[in-house]
Design a protein around this motif. Structure first.
Motif, PDB file in Angstrom:
ATOM      1  N   ALA A  14       0.898  -1.037  -0.098  1.00  0.00           N
ATOM      2  CA  ALA A  14      -0.033  -0.065  -0.108  1.00  0.00           C
ATOM      3  C   ALA A  14       0.917   1.152   0.186  1.00  0.00           C
ATOM      4  O   ALA A  14       0.653   2.305  -0.662  1.00  0.00           O
ATOM      5  N   THR A  57      -3.759  -0.126  -6.623  1.00  0.00           N
ATOM      6  CA  THR A  57      -4.412   0.958  -5.845  1.00  0.00           C
ATOM      7  C   THR A  57      -5.428   0.191  -4.664  1.00  0.00           C
ATOM      8  O   THR A  57      -5.841  -0.856  -4.938  1.00  0.00           O
ATOM      9  N   LEU A  58      -5.547   0.853  -3.462  1.00  0.00           N
ATOM     10  CA  LEU A  58      -6.382   0.299  -2.619  1.00  0.00           C
ATOM     11  C   LEU A  58      -7.913   0.435  -2.877  1.00  0.00           C
ATOM     12  O   LEU A  58      -8.329   1.327  -3.514  1.00  0.00           O
ATOM     13  N   GLU A  60     -11.751   0.515  -1.306  1.00  0.00           N
ATOM     14  CA  GLU A  60     -12.233   1.077   0.050  1.00  0.00           C
ATOM     15  C   GLU A  60     -11.985   0.601   1.083  1.00  0.00           C
ATOM     16  O   GLU A  60     -11.509   1.071   2.060  1.00  0.00           O
ATOM     17  N   GLU A  63      -8.404   0.892   2.171  1.00  0.00           N
ATOM     18  CA  GLU A  63      -8.008   2.023   2.522  1.00  0.00           C
ATOM     19  C   GLU A  63      -8.613   2.161   4.241  1.00  0.00           C
ATOM     20  O   GLU A  63      -7.922   2.646   4.901  1.00  0.00           O
ATOM     21  N   ARG A  64      -9.528   1.592   4.395  1.00  0.00           N
ATOM     22  CA  ARG A  64     -10.103   1.502   5.744  1.00  0.00           C
ATOM     23  C   ARG A  64      -9.297   0.810   6.793  1.00  0.00           C
ATOM     24  O   ARG A  64      -8.795   0.826   7.747  1.00  0.00           O
ATOM     25  N   SER A  67      -5.940   2.080   7.464  1.00  0.00           N
ATOM     26  CA  SER A  67      -6.011   3.482   8.323  1.00  0.00           C
ATOM     27  C   SER A  67      -6.282   2.654   9.523  1.00  0.00           C
ATOM     28  O   SER A  67      -5.840   3.487  10.789  1.00  0.00           O
TER      29      SER A  67
END
Length: 309
Positions: A14, A57-58, A60, A63-64, A67
């Protein structure tokens, strides 16, 4: 429990946007990093990356998950438990590209019932006349035709994209309807100039027996949008060649007439595009199911077929 190797491979991939770059940081082979990430996705039941030959690419969910990851194993495992709920509960932003008239007329009415069943989904729907890049632009799904099938993208045909000749009853009052497509040349034409090519699109029409004839309309009115063509036809300004889904409600209500009804032009298929069926997010899966059910219930494939006259 997930292994730290899988998690580290995900985090480094990532950060770098590349399995190869992540492998160099971790002193592994790119194949090993890719395998670790695939194992993590399989265990979680969600796709964490959009993959293409050019870009990593990540999603959704990815990405969550990224994070949520902190510095301890307990935090990592909490993140796993959180993102894994996507496999069961449809949730998150549902980004979809749709042709404007088709989307507003036929798909947008799905939303009240769809959101009542799936309240955690947040629609982000883009109504646009262009083929999008699902992976690079982060779309969960798209409807239309002429899309480039990048690696991992599924195309599911929904209905034929047939073009028919239409005009208003007011325009045809006192005029003799043409008997075949060549007769359209004697009427005023409402045509579209392509934004991409700068040329006016020409069509060849066919009948169910396989005969073909050119449908050449005079360039009486030139626009650059199918919705504008339809509105001009409704205003009684001439004849337009338009896709059946864009004019079907007006044909059924009698606001427009279909000319040379045995003839149509074939523009391919209306298809539903989405990423690989493997680890398909729950939000995308339920949207695909709802759309397929809509086409079945409303018999849209049959009603969109200009070949049926």
């Amino acid at each position: 429990m997930e292994t730290l190797a899988n998690l580290e491979s995900f985090v480094r991939s990532a950060e770098t946007g590349s399995f190869s770059a992540a492998a160099r940081r971790l002193a592994l082979t790119p194949a090993a990093v890719s395998r670790n990430v695939a194992m993590l996705e399989r265990n979680l039941g969600v796709r964490l990356f959009h993959r293409s030959t050019r870009k990593l690419t990540l999603t959704e969910a990815g990405e969550r998950f990224l994070s949520a990851i902190g510095g301890t194993l307990d935090t990592l495992q909490a993140a796993i438990a959180d993102v894994a709920t996507d496999a069961e509960q449809p949730a998150g932003v549902l980004k979809v590209s749709l042709p404007p008239t088709f989307g507003v007329t036929h798909v947008l009415p799905l939303l009240p019932g769809f959101l009542a069943r799936h309240p955690l989904i947040r629609p982000e729907w883009h109504f646009e006349n262009r083929p999008v890049d699902l992976i690079a632009e982060g779309y969960d799904a798209a409807i239309g035709g002429g899309f480039e099938l990048a690696s991992g993208v599924v195309a599911r045909p929904l209905a034929p994209a047939h073009i028919v000749a239409v005009a208003s009853p007011a325009y045809m009052a006192g005029r003799t309807p043409p008997v075949d497509p060549t007769g359209l040349a004697a009427l005023q034409g409402i045509v579209m100039r392509s934004v991409q090519t700068g040329r006016v699109r020409q069509w060849t029409m066919r009948d169910v027996a396989g005969a073909e004839l050119p449908a050449t309309l005079p360039e009486s009115i030139v626009v650059n949008d199918p919705a504008a063509m339809r509105e001009a036809a409704l205003l009684g300004l001439g004849v337009a060649l338009l896709a059946v889904p864009d004019v079907l409600p007006h044909l059924e209500r009698g606001n427009l007439l279909r000319l040379v009804p045995r003839w149509y032009a074939d523009a391919g298929a209306i298809s539903l595009y989405y990423a690989s069926r493997a680890q398909l997010p729950a939000k995308t899966r339920v949207f695909v199911d709802a759309l397929l059910e809509l086409f079945r219930r409303e018999r849209l494939a049959e009603r969109f077929a200009g070949s049926l006259g």
